[in-house]
Design an enzyme around this catalytic site. Structure first.
Site, mmCIF file in Angstrom:
data_model
loop_
_atom_site.group_PDB
_atom_site.id
_atom_site.type_symbol
_atom_site.label_atom_id
_atom_site.label_comp_id
_atom_site.label_asym_id
_atom_site.label_seq_id
_atom_site.Cartn_x
_atom_site.Cartn_y
_atom_site.Cartn_z
ATOM 1 N N LYS A 13 0.797 -0.982 0.119
ATOM 2 C CA LYS A 13 0.058 0.066 0.098
ATOM 3 C C LYS A 13 0.801 1.197 0.047
ATOM 4 C CE LYS A 13 -0.936 1.884 4.414
ATOM 5 N NZ LYS A 13 -1.932 2.376 5.553
ATOM 6 N N LYS A 73 -4.751 -10.594 9.694
ATOM 7 C CA LYS A 73 -4.903 -10.684 11.164
ATOM 8 C C LYS A 73 -5.920 -11.970 11.579
ATOM 9 C CE LYS A 73 -3.748 -6.219 12.338
ATOM 10 N NZ LYS A 73 -2.715 -6.271 13.333
ATOM 11 N N GLU A 88 -4.870 4.879 16.904
ATOM 12 C CA GLU A 88 -3.477 4.880 17.190
ATOM 13 C C GLU A 88 -3.009 5.667 18.215
ATOM 14 O OE1 GLU A 88 -1.393 4.187 12.945
ATOM 15 O OE2 GLU A 88 -2.839 5.748 12.609
ATOM 16 N N ASP A 125 -5.134 7.024 3.932
ATOM 17 C CA ASP A 125 -4.327 6.314 4.660
ATOM 18 C C ASP A 125 -4.907 5.065 5.432
ATOM 19 O OD1 ASP A 125 -1.619 5.630 5.195
ATOM 20 O OD2 ASP A 125 -1.979 6.280 7.379
ATOM 21 N N HIS A 169 -7.795 -0.099 4.948
ATOM 22 C CA HIS A 169 -8.068 -1.166 6.272
ATOM 23 C C HIS A 169 -9.455 -1.066 6.570
ATOM 24 C CE1 HIS A 169 -3.797 -1.265 6.114
ATOM 25 N NE2 HIS A 169 -3.607 -0.287 6.723
ATOM 26 N N LYS A 201 -4.877 9.605 14.703
ATOM 27 C CA LYS A 201 -3.686 9.313 15.752
ATOM 28 C C LYS A 201 -3.465 10.099 16.767
ATOM 29 C CE LYS A 201 -0.729 8.899 11.304
ATOM 30 N NZ LYS A 201 -0.397 7.380 11.637
HETATM 31 P P1 NAD Z 1 12.023 2.881 2.879
HETATM 32 O O1 NAD Z 1 11.933 4.145 2.238
HETATM 33 O O2 NAD Z 1 12.339 2.635 4.201
HETATM 34 O O3 NAD Z 1 12.535 1.690 1.870
HETATM 35 C C1 NAD Z 1 12.443 1.889 0.382
HETATM 36 C C2 NAD Z 1 13.390 0.845 -0.196
HETATM 37 O O4 NAD Z 1 13.257 1.060 -1.852
HETATM 38 C C3 NAD Z 1 14.755 0.850 -0.089
HETATM 39 O O5 NAD Z 1 15.432 -0.591 0.069
HETATM 40 C C4 NAD Z 1 15.628 1.600 -0.911
HETATM 41 O O6 NAD Z 1 16.906 0.986 -1.463
HETATM 42 C C5 NAD Z 1 14.657 0.810 -2.179
HETATM 43 N N1 NAD Z 1 14.729 1.862 -3.367
HETATM 44 C C6 NAD Z 1 14.499 3.238 -3.541
HETATM 45 N N2 NAD Z 1 14.665 3.627 -4.674
HETATM 46 C C7 NAD Z 1 14.969 2.411 -5.554
HETATM 47 C C8 NAD Z 1 15.242 2.374 -6.897
HETATM 48 N N3 NAD Z 1 15.170 3.288 -7.886
HETATM 49 N N4 NAD Z 1 15.625 1.328 -7.328
HETATM 50 C C9 NAD Z 1 15.540 0.018 -6.499
HETATM 51 N N5 NAD Z 1 15.417 0.242 -5.203
HETATM 52 C C10 NAD Z 1 14.972 1.531 -4.554
HETATM 53 O O7 NAD Z 1 10.381 2.608 2.590
HETATM 54 P P2 NAD Z 1 9.318 1.234 3.332
HETATM 55 O O8 NAD Z 1 9.013 2.175 4.594
HETATM 56 O O9 NAD Z 1 10.398 0.003 3.467
HETATM 57 O O10 NAD Z 1 7.989 1.242 2.616
HETATM 58 C C11 NAD Z 1 8.256 0.268 1.442
HETATM 59 C C12 NAD Z 1 6.839 0.214 0.772
HETATM 60 O O11 NAD Z 1 6.120 -0.340 1.609
HETATM 61 C C13 NAD Z 1 6.018 1.540 0.503
HETATM 62 O O12 NAD Z 1 5.144 1.419 -0.641
HETATM 63 C C14 NAD Z 1 5.317 1.903 1.776
HETATM 64 O O13 NAD Z 1 4.288 2.761 1.630
HETATM 65 C C15 NAD Z 1 4.996 0.435 2.147
HETATM 66 N N6 NAD Z 1 4.568 0.165 3.563
HETATM 67 C C16 NAD Z 1 5.652 0.434 4.610
HETATM 68 C C17 NAD Z 1 5.024 0.390 5.918
HETATM 69 C C18 NAD Z 1 6.267 0.451 6.738
HETATM 70 O O14 NAD Z 1 5.839 0.160 8.045
HETATM 71 N N7 NAD Z 1 7.403 0.988 6.571
HETATM 72 C C19 NAD Z 1 3.739 -0.036 6.457
HETATM 73 C C20 NAD Z 1 2.860 -0.356 5.170
HETATM 74 C C21 NAD Z 1 3.215 -0.138 3.891
#
Ligand code: NAD
Length: 485
Positions: free
Chosen positions: A148, A182, A216, A235, A240, A331
């Site tokens: 997402k 869940k 939250e 969001d 959800h 939040k």
């Molecule tokens: P992040 O910014 O921590 O990580 C991004 C990753 O993408 C890194 O590994 C980076 O190296 C890689 N990346 C960036 N540009 C790139 C490119 N051009 N080529 C290849 N790799 C590249 O992001 P995150 O928090 O891990 O989130 C990732 C996805 O998951 C997003 O879509 C976010 O919305 C979704 N998401 C995250 C969470 C969370 O808790 N972090 C929760 C729900 C959804």
């Protein structure tokens, strides 16, 4: 009673964004725990693909730290870390360039399940899908997992579906919403469709109203810039909460399989009434000090983005016409707590002179922090004297025989990733479902955008949202459940 774990087929799982926050906190620990449980074959391989420079050895160290911080439990110590790390490799890839794709292709095996997890920013979903297709890396049986947010409105969701659809068939696309993984969410279906008791009562004749709360305690926590472009509606509600609403309201599917369950969910979204402005409250948290409030934390002192939203929603179908669904999420509320509450109608007549306000039963399906189900019943207050009545929770905690299973319950990501390997899409969103959800949410957001002068209601950190959200229920003679741990 022992837990029977059936290992999934051997697989290669590529995690795009393997060095990111989600991979570190959720995906890699989830896989490790499935190895501890005996479900992930030891021959399976996990290939992280991201932009940073890592050697295999360095990346395995990153994975070790992730597991030590996020995967340990009673059932899963660190004994298998060495075995798990042997499954891991790293490929440096630029999703928007040419680097790394050949190396990835050469790494993959053809005779095992192939899955690609897009754990990257949404703008990279399309380019990664196109590279996998055009460079002939992913075959017809490969699966992709898309995180997402899936679009930010109907148009962008349609565009994304279109791009993914030119590269993969719908049966290959797994749009993840971790709420669906869940245990209690699935228990909701077991409760509704595995017992003859509830289903006859599950309708407008017997249910007064339904409340869905996702509260939250944290604020935007360093994601303020990102969150400010999104808000609670995009969001939380579009994905959800909408999924929880669908599973609560849907008709019994003829089978518990992907096609039937998703057909029924889609029908619910299509039956949702448009929401009137009087039935929506938006809020923004404010702190004792300015720096604690949403405006400071989002970095936008003029922000008109909601960190809280409460809505009253109607469903125009035979089952639910006239039974409101009250939804709220926010939040910086009092506690972290998510629950679905079915409030049944009061008994039609009291035969007890001492108790003329007999209360309806309440069924609570709690998703977090402690997953569980509770049903309040009216009973006689123990002791001699008059017939006084009281409401008590009926103990529906899992039987002792299930205690070990409950303790070792897989978290949502564990279950969902294993479902991807098995090719089971039941707990993932279909493209038309996501579009229908945006189709319902878009007019609400458009209405807000058109009325920028209507100020969002402030609410105190640690409370239960703006007073107007309480009024949304009070004016109907109803009350929100306490946001309690
Ligand atoms: P992040 O910014 O921590 O990580 C991004 C990753 O993408 C890194 O590994 C980076 O190296 C890689 N990346 C960036 N540009 C790139 C490119 N051009 N080529 C290849 N790799 C590249 O992001 P995150 O928090 O891990 O989130 C990732 C996805 O998951 C997003 O879509 C976010 O919305 C979704 N998401 C995250 C969470 C969370 O808790 N972090 C929760 C729900 C959804």
């Amino acid at each position: 009673m022992t837990t029977e774990i059936i290992p999934v087929d051997d697989f290669d799982l590529v995690i795009f964004g393997g060095t990111g926050d989600l991979a570190k906190r959720k995906i890699l620990p989830a896989l490790y725990r499935r190895m501890c449980a005996g479900q992930m074959p030891r021959t399976a391989r996990i290939i992280a693909a991201a932009r940073s420079d890592y050697t295999n050895v360095q990346f395995r160290e990153f994975v070790r730290e992730s597991i030590e911080s996020f995967a340990k439990s009673k059932a899963c110590g660190t004994d298998l870390i060495g075995t798990f790390l042997k499954c891991i490799s790293y490929v440096k890839i630029d999703a928007l360039g040419d680097e790394g794709w050949d190396a990835l292709k050469n790494t993959l095996r053809k005779d095992v399940v192939q899955a690609y997890y897009f754990s990257v920013a949404p703008r990279l979903f399309g380019p990664i899908a196109q590279n996998l297709k055009q460079r002939k890396i992913a075959g017809r049986d490969a699966r992709i997992v898309v995180e997402k947010p899936f679009g930010r409105d109907l148009k962008s969701a349609q565009e994304l579906n279109q791009v993914l659809g030119t590269c993969f068939h719908e049966d290959q696309i797994f749009r993840i919403d971790h709420y669906l993984g869940k245990e209690t969410v699935q228990n909701l279906m077991a409760l509704r469709f595995g017992n003859a008791l509830f289903e006859p009562l599950w309708n407008e004749q017997h249910v007064d109203h339904i409340q869905i709360t996702v509260a939250e305690s944290l604020g935007v926590e360093g994601r303020g810039g990102y969150y400010d472009k999104s808000g609670a509606m995009r969001d939380m509600v579009q994905n959800h909460i909408m999924q929880l609403l669908c599973l609560t309201a849907m008709e019994p599917p003829s089978q518990f399989d992907a096609a039937d369950v998703r057909d029924e969910k889609l029908k619910v979204i299509r039956a949702l009434d448009p929401v009137s402005p009087d039935d929506i409250i938006r809020g923004q948290y404010v702190g004792a000090e300015e720096s604690q409030g949403y405006l400071a934390q989002s970095g936008n002192s003029d922000s008109n983005t909601e960190s809280f939203v409460a809505l009253k929603v109607g469903i125009s179908n035979w089952r639910w016409n006239g039974t409101p669904f009250y939804l709220r999420t926010g939040k910086k509320l009092r506690h972290r707590m998510s629950e679905i509450v079915i409030v049944f109608k009061d008994p039609p007549h009291s035969i007890f002179p001492e108790a003329d306000d007999l209360k309806g039963n309440i069924l609570t399906i709690r998703l977090q922090p402690d997953e569980g189900i509770e049903l309040t019943m009216t009973i006689k207050e123990p002791g001699p004297g008059k017939m006084r009545l009281t409401q008590v929770p009926l103990d529906m905690s899992f039987a002792e025989a299930l205690a070990d299973k409950v303790e070792n319950m897989p978290d949502a990501y564990e279950r969902l990733i294993m479902d991807v390997i098995r090719g089971n899409q039941t707990l993932f969103m279909r493209g038309d479902e996501v579009e229908a959800a945006w189709g319902w949410v878009d007019p609400i957001i458009a209405m807000w955008d058109a009325k920028q002068d209507v100020k969002i209601k402030p609410y105190d950190i640690g409370g239960s949202g703006p007073d107007d959200a309480l009024m949304l229920m009070h004016r109907d003679g109803r009350k929100w459940r306490e946001i309690a741990p």
